[in-house]
Design a protein around this motif. Structure first.
Motif, PDB file in Angstrom:
ATOM      1  N   HIS A  69       0.258  -6.705  -2.147  1.00  0.00           N
ATOM      2  CA  HIS A  69       0.605  -5.678  -1.160  1.00  0.00           C
ATOM      3  C   HIS A  69      -0.639  -5.192  -0.424  1.00  0.00           C
ATOM      4  O   HIS A  69      -0.606  -4.960   0.787  1.00  0.00           O
ATOM      5  N   HIS A  70      -1.740  -5.045  -1.131  1.00  0.00           N
ATOM      6  CA  HIS A  70      -2.962  -4.547  -0.510  1.00  0.00           C
ATOM      7  C   HIS A  70      -3.658  -5.594   0.358  1.00  0.00           C
ATOM      8  O   HIS A  70      -4.552  -5.252   1.127  1.00  0.00           O
ATOM      9  N   THR A  71      -3.250  -6.841   0.227  1.00  0.00           N
ATOM     10  CA  THR A  71      -3.881  -7.885   1.036  1.00  0.00           C
ATOM     11  C   THR A  71      -3.003  -8.343   2.198  1.00  0.00           C
ATOM     12  O   THR A  71      -3.515  -8.745   3.243  1.00  0.00           O
ATOM     13  N   HIS A  94      -5.130   2.259   2.230  1.00  0.00           N
ATOM     14  CA  HIS A  94      -5.253   0.823   2.451  1.00  0.00           C
ATOM     15  C   HIS A  94      -6.641   0.377   2.905  1.00  0.00           C
ATOM     16  O   HIS A  94      -6.811  -0.782   3.287  1.00  0.00           O
ATOM     17  N   TYR A 103      -0.104  -6.382   3.236  1.00  0.00           N
ATOM     18  CA  TYR A 103       0.429  -5.142   3.844  1.00  0.00           C
ATOM     19  C   TYR A 103       1.935  -5.202   4.099  1.00  0.00           C
ATOM     20  O   TYR A 103       2.520  -4.197   4.490  1.00  0.00           O
ATOM     21  N   HIS A 113       4.572   2.217   6.136  1.00  0.00           N
ATOM     22  CA  HIS A 113       3.970   1.066   6.808  1.00  0.00           C
ATOM     23  C   HIS A 113       4.605   0.826   8.172  1.00  0.00           C
ATOM     24  O   HIS A 113       3.910   0.555   9.155  1.00  0.00           O
ATOM     25  N   TYR A 125      -8.655   0.105   0.712  1.00  0.00           N
ATOM     26  CA  TYR A 125      -8.912  -0.688  -0.492  1.00  0.00           C
ATOM     27  C   TYR A 125      -7.989  -1.895  -0.424  1.00  0.00           C
ATOM     28  O   TYR A 125      -6.827  -1.836  -0.822  1.00  0.00           O
ATOM     29  N   ASN A 126      -8.504  -3.005   0.100  1.00  0.00           N
ATOM     30  CA  ASN A 126      -7.635  -4.138   0.403  1.00  0.00           C
ATOM     31  C   ASN A 126      -8.129  -5.463  -0.169  1.00  0.00           C
ATOM     32  O   ASN A 126      -7.666  -6.515   0.239  1.00  0.00           O
ATOM     33  N   LYS A 127      -9.079  -5.409  -1.087  1.00  0.00           N
ATOM     34  CA  LYS A 127      -9.551  -6.621  -1.747  1.00  0.00           C
ATOM     35  C   LYS A 127      -9.736  -6.320  -3.229  1.00  0.00           C
ATOM     36  O   LYS A 127      -9.859  -5.166  -3.635  1.00  0.00           O
ATOM     37  N   HIS A 178      -3.258  -0.813  -9.907  1.00  0.00           N
ATOM     38  CA  HIS A 178      -4.414  -1.019  -9.027  1.00  0.00           C
ATOM     39  C   HIS A 178      -5.601  -1.652  -9.755  1.00  0.00           C
ATOM     40  O   HIS A 178      -6.700  -1.697  -9.203  1.00  0.00           O
ATOM     41  N   THR A 220      -1.512  -6.066  -5.870  1.00  0.00           N
ATOM     42  CA  THR A 220      -2.711  -6.553  -5.186  1.00  0.00           C
ATOM     43  C   THR A 220      -2.330  -7.333  -3.936  1.00  0.00           C
ATOM     44  O   THR A 220      -2.989  -7.231  -2.899  1.00  0.00           O
TER      45      THR A 220
END
Length: 274
Positions: A242-244, A166, A246, A152, A168-170, A223, A240
């Motif tokens: 982390h995916h929103t 990334h 970052y 990152h 896939y962020n929601k 995930h 989750t």
């Protein structure tokens, strides 16, 4: 460095060949694969096993959480589309053949006696087996945390490697199939601590092999957007986030590294702000 406690590498070769016979003999038609060089047989076994685990875990878990128990786990508007899951499967499938080369490299190093891997638990005893296993997992957790964080923080690495994952962020784009949907080099880099650990910590060969393949199941689990709330496990609720955001929850198995290095964000923090 010789194999731990004087155990010759032939035992490791025999074990790998036994894995090949079990899986390839049961799944691959014919016996043409027996004429392949040993590393190629191991790569084929890893690839077949990786695909089987990925699809069995993904389809079974999707069936449970999106259809059978969909009202208990995930709101209807958070279920990813079939199209999104297809794209994740395509990305993961293209990368799988590269992912599965890493265990071949680690097996070769073990078979050559370059690591501290040992074959029989009796070589160290059960108490030390668990001590070494704990040290191995701590090493892997630390290594994956920093590898993930640098993917990152170092902008070219993020742009050309990690950004593939990334998209896939929601919640309505994340699914168990997103667990292996990485750029192939990204996926290998995040698994490399499993290999580096072998040079520093005595590791049981079968346990190391099992943990490498359990990565497929673990990444599917974190995930799926279902937060198990089992502290200190890095459940899907943390991942989750982390995916929103970052910038939080880079850890792998647990939240300890994020807690130690100031990047932990609790799912409850999100709920409070909402």
């Amino acid at each position: 460095m010789a194999a731990a406690h004087g155990v010759g590498p032939n035992l490791f070769v025999q074990e790998a060949d036994w894995y090949n016979e079990i899986l390839l003999g049961a799944v691959v038609p014919g016996d043409w694969w027996r004429g392949m060089p040993h590393p190629m047989r191991s790569w084929l076994r890893n690839t077949v096993g990786g695909f089987l685990l990925y699809f069995l875990t993904g389809f079974l878990w999707c069936f449970v959480i999106y259809y059978w128990k969909r009202h208990a786990y995930i709101p209807k508007d958070s279920i990813p589309s079939i199209e999104a899951m297809k794209k994740q499967i395509i990305v993961a499938s293209k990368a799988m053949v590269v992912y599965c080369a890493l265990p071949v490299v680690s097996e070769h190093m073990i078979e050559s006696g370059w690591t501290r891997c040992y074959f029989h638990v009796s070589e160290v005893g059960w108490p030390m087996y668990f001590v070494y296993l704990a040290l191995y997992l701590i090493f892997v957790e630390f290594g994956i945390y920093w590898m993930h964080r640098e993917l990152h923080d170092i902008k070219p690495l993020y742009k050309y490697l990690h950004a593939t994952h990334h998209i896939y962020n929601k919640e309505n784009t994340l699914s168990p199939f997103a667990g292996l949907a990485f750029h192939p080099i990204d996926g290998v880099l995040q698994a490399v601590p499993h290999v580096f650990a072998l040079f520093f910590v005595p590791a049981h060969f079968r346990t190391h092999t099992a943990l490498m393949f359990l990565e497929v199941i673990w990444t599917s689990n974190i995930h799926d957007c279902i937060h198990g709330k089992v502290w200190p496990v890095m459940g899907a609720g943390y991942h989750t986030i982390h995916h929103t955001t970052y910038r939080h929850n880079y850890g792998h198995y647990t939240v300890w590294m994020d807690w130690m290095f100031g990047t932990l964000r609790e799912p409850e923090d999100i709920l409070k702000k909402d």
